[in-house]
Scaffold this motif. Structure first.
Motif, PDB file in Angstrom:
ATOM      1  N   TYR A  98       0.651  -1.218  -0.283  1.00  0.00           N
ATOM      2  CA  TYR A  98       0.022   0.011   0.042  1.00  0.00           C
ATOM      3  C   TYR A  98       0.983   1.313   0.040  1.00  0.00           C
ATOM      4  O   TYR A  98       0.583   2.089  -0.891  1.00  0.00           O
ATOM      5  N   LYS A  99       1.900   1.224   0.810  1.00  0.00           N
ATOM      6  CA  LYS A  99       2.800   2.527   0.866  1.00  0.00           C
ATOM      7  C   LYS A  99       3.426   2.600  -0.236  1.00  0.00           C
ATOM      8  O   LYS A  99       3.657   3.928  -0.782  1.00  0.00           O
ATOM      9  N   ALA A 100       3.924   1.411  -0.796  1.00  0.00           N
ATOM     10  CA  ALA A 100       4.916   1.786  -2.229  1.00  0.00           C
ATOM     11  C   ALA A 100       3.785   2.042  -3.155  1.00  0.00           C
ATOM     12  O   ALA A 100       4.323   3.099  -3.970  1.00  0.00           O
ATOM     13  N   SER A 101       2.723   1.680  -3.491  1.00  0.00           N
ATOM     14  CA  SER A 101       1.671   2.105  -4.497  1.00  0.00           C
ATOM     15  C   SER A 101       1.453   3.568  -4.313  1.00  0.00           C
ATOM     16  O   SER A 101       1.394   4.471  -5.397  1.00  0.00           O
ATOM     17  N   ARG A 102       1.156   3.937  -3.120  1.00  0.00           N
ATOM     18  CA  ARG A 102       0.781   5.369  -2.836  1.00  0.00           C
ATOM     19  C   ARG A 102       1.958   6.245  -3.152  1.00  0.00           C
ATOM     20  O   ARG A 102       1.790   7.333  -3.731  1.00  0.00           O
ATOM     21  N   ALA A 103       3.261   5.898  -2.681  1.00  0.00           N
ATOM     22  CA  ALA A 103       4.154   6.527  -2.824  1.00  0.00           C
ATOM     23  C   ALA A 103       4.533   6.791  -4.489  1.00  0.00           C
ATOM     24  O   ALA A 103       5.101   8.064  -4.727  1.00  0.00           O
ATOM     25  N   ASP A 104       4.460   5.714  -5.198  1.00  0.00           N
ATOM     26  CA  ASP A 104       4.850   5.883  -6.811  1.00  0.00           C
ATOM     27  C   ASP A 104       3.624   6.739  -7.442  1.00  0.00           C
ATOM     28  O   ASP A 104       4.083   7.230  -8.257  1.00  0.00           O
ATOM     29  N   TRP A 105       2.470   6.272  -7.002  1.00  0.00           N
ATOM     30  CA  TRP A 105       1.580   7.383  -7.371  1.00  0.00           C
ATOM     31  C   TRP A 105       1.957   8.934  -7.205  1.00  0.00           C
ATOM     32  O   TRP A 105       1.485   9.483  -8.002  1.00  0.00           O
ATOM     33  N   MET A 106       2.139   9.014  -6.026  1.00  0.00           N
ATOM     34  CA  MET A 106       2.403  10.579  -5.578  1.00  0.00           C
ATOM     35  C   MET A 106       3.428  11.018  -6.390  1.00  0.00           C
ATOM     36  O   MET A 106       3.578  12.316  -7.050  1.00  0.00           O
ATOM     37  N   ASP A 107       4.533  10.187  -6.630  1.00  0.00           N
ATOM     38  CA  ASP A 107       5.789  10.578  -7.440  1.00  0.00           C
ATOM     39  C   ASP A 107       5.228  11.061  -8.725  1.00  0.00           C
ATOM     40  O   ASP A 107       5.788  11.865  -9.474  1.00  0.00           O
ATOM     41  N   GLY A 108       4.454  10.545  -9.209  1.00  0.00           N
ATOM     42  CA  GLY A 108       3.945  10.552 -10.910  1.00  0.00           C
ATOM     43  C   GLY A 108       2.987  11.508 -11.011  1.00  0.00           C
ATOM     44  O   GLY A 108       2.696  12.226 -12.082  1.00  0.00           O
TER      45      GLY A 108
END
Length: 226
Positions: A98-108
């Motif tokens: 969950y954290k990784a998906s959220r962080a990747d989404w925020m980065d993009g």
């Protein structure tokens, strides 16, 4: 190769600990330091490792049923502890996903400071929508995990029932062997009694024959020689 339940349990437990150490390294260190596709690949490897560990837990529970009852509790406790540790790492992996998906989404999708207010509101809406989808996916994963655990419990119950049935069959086999032994002994005793009976009959017949001969001799001397 020794294939006793205790030896197999120790072998499976050793494999399980090796996998869990690798999972711990990936979740607590590697995935924390990685980003993007590299982190996703690490988390996919963690999922595969957790599936392998899940299979080993099933093997541990199966072997516990074949361990002698005098030492079974300590191995059952180790299997339960391993299962609890596995569930903890599964939860940690879900949180990391969950954290990784959220962080990747925020980065993009990180808006620049000069974007209009409306664009920021749209980004926030998409973020909330993505968060809801992640929550739904997490819920489905939890349901799948719960179903898998229930299936494992049912399988363990079936294995325990099979072990009990095997013990009952072995006990019945032992009873039949004892019955066969008793029948053999009784048969031998009857044969001895029959031989003894024939021997007694032979002795009685011999005595009767001797008496007849004696009577004949006596009658001969009294009637004929007189």
């Amino acid at each position: 190769m020794d294939s006793t339940p205790v030896t197999l349990f120790e072998s499976y437990h050793q494999d399980y600990e090796h996998i869990i150490r690798g999972v711990k390294q990936k979740l607590e260190k590697d995935a924390q330091e990685q980003r993007g596709e590299q982190r996703k690949a690490t988390l996919r490897r963690v999922e595969m490792d957790l599936d392998s560990a899940d299979d080993l837990i099933s093997q541990l529970e199966a072997e516990v049923q074949g361990i002698p009852t005098s030492i079974r509790p300590q191995y059952a406790s180790r299997a339960r502890q391993a299962k609890m540790d596995l569930q903890r790492y599964k939860k940690l992996a879900r949180d990391m996903h969950y954290k990784a998906s959220r962080a990747d989404w925020m980065d993009g999708h990180n808006p620049s400071s000069d974007q209009p207010y409306e664009d920021g509101a749209n980004e926030r809406t998409r973020l909330l929508s993505g968060h809801e989808r992640l929550n739904d996916a997490s819920q489905r994963l939890q349901n799948s995990t719960r179903l898998a655990l229930e299936t494992e419990d049912a399988g363990a119950d079936i294995l325990r029932a099979l072990v009990v049935q095997r013990e009952q069959i072995e006990n019945a086999r032992g009873t039949l062997n004892n019955a066969d032994t008793s029948i053999d002994r009784a048969s031998g005793t009857i044969k001895k009694m029959i031989r003894q009976m024939y021997k007694q009959r032979f002795i009685i017949a011999s005595l009767i024959l001797v008496l007849v001969i004696v009577i004949i001799v006596i009658l001969y001397f009294k009637l004929i020689r007189h």
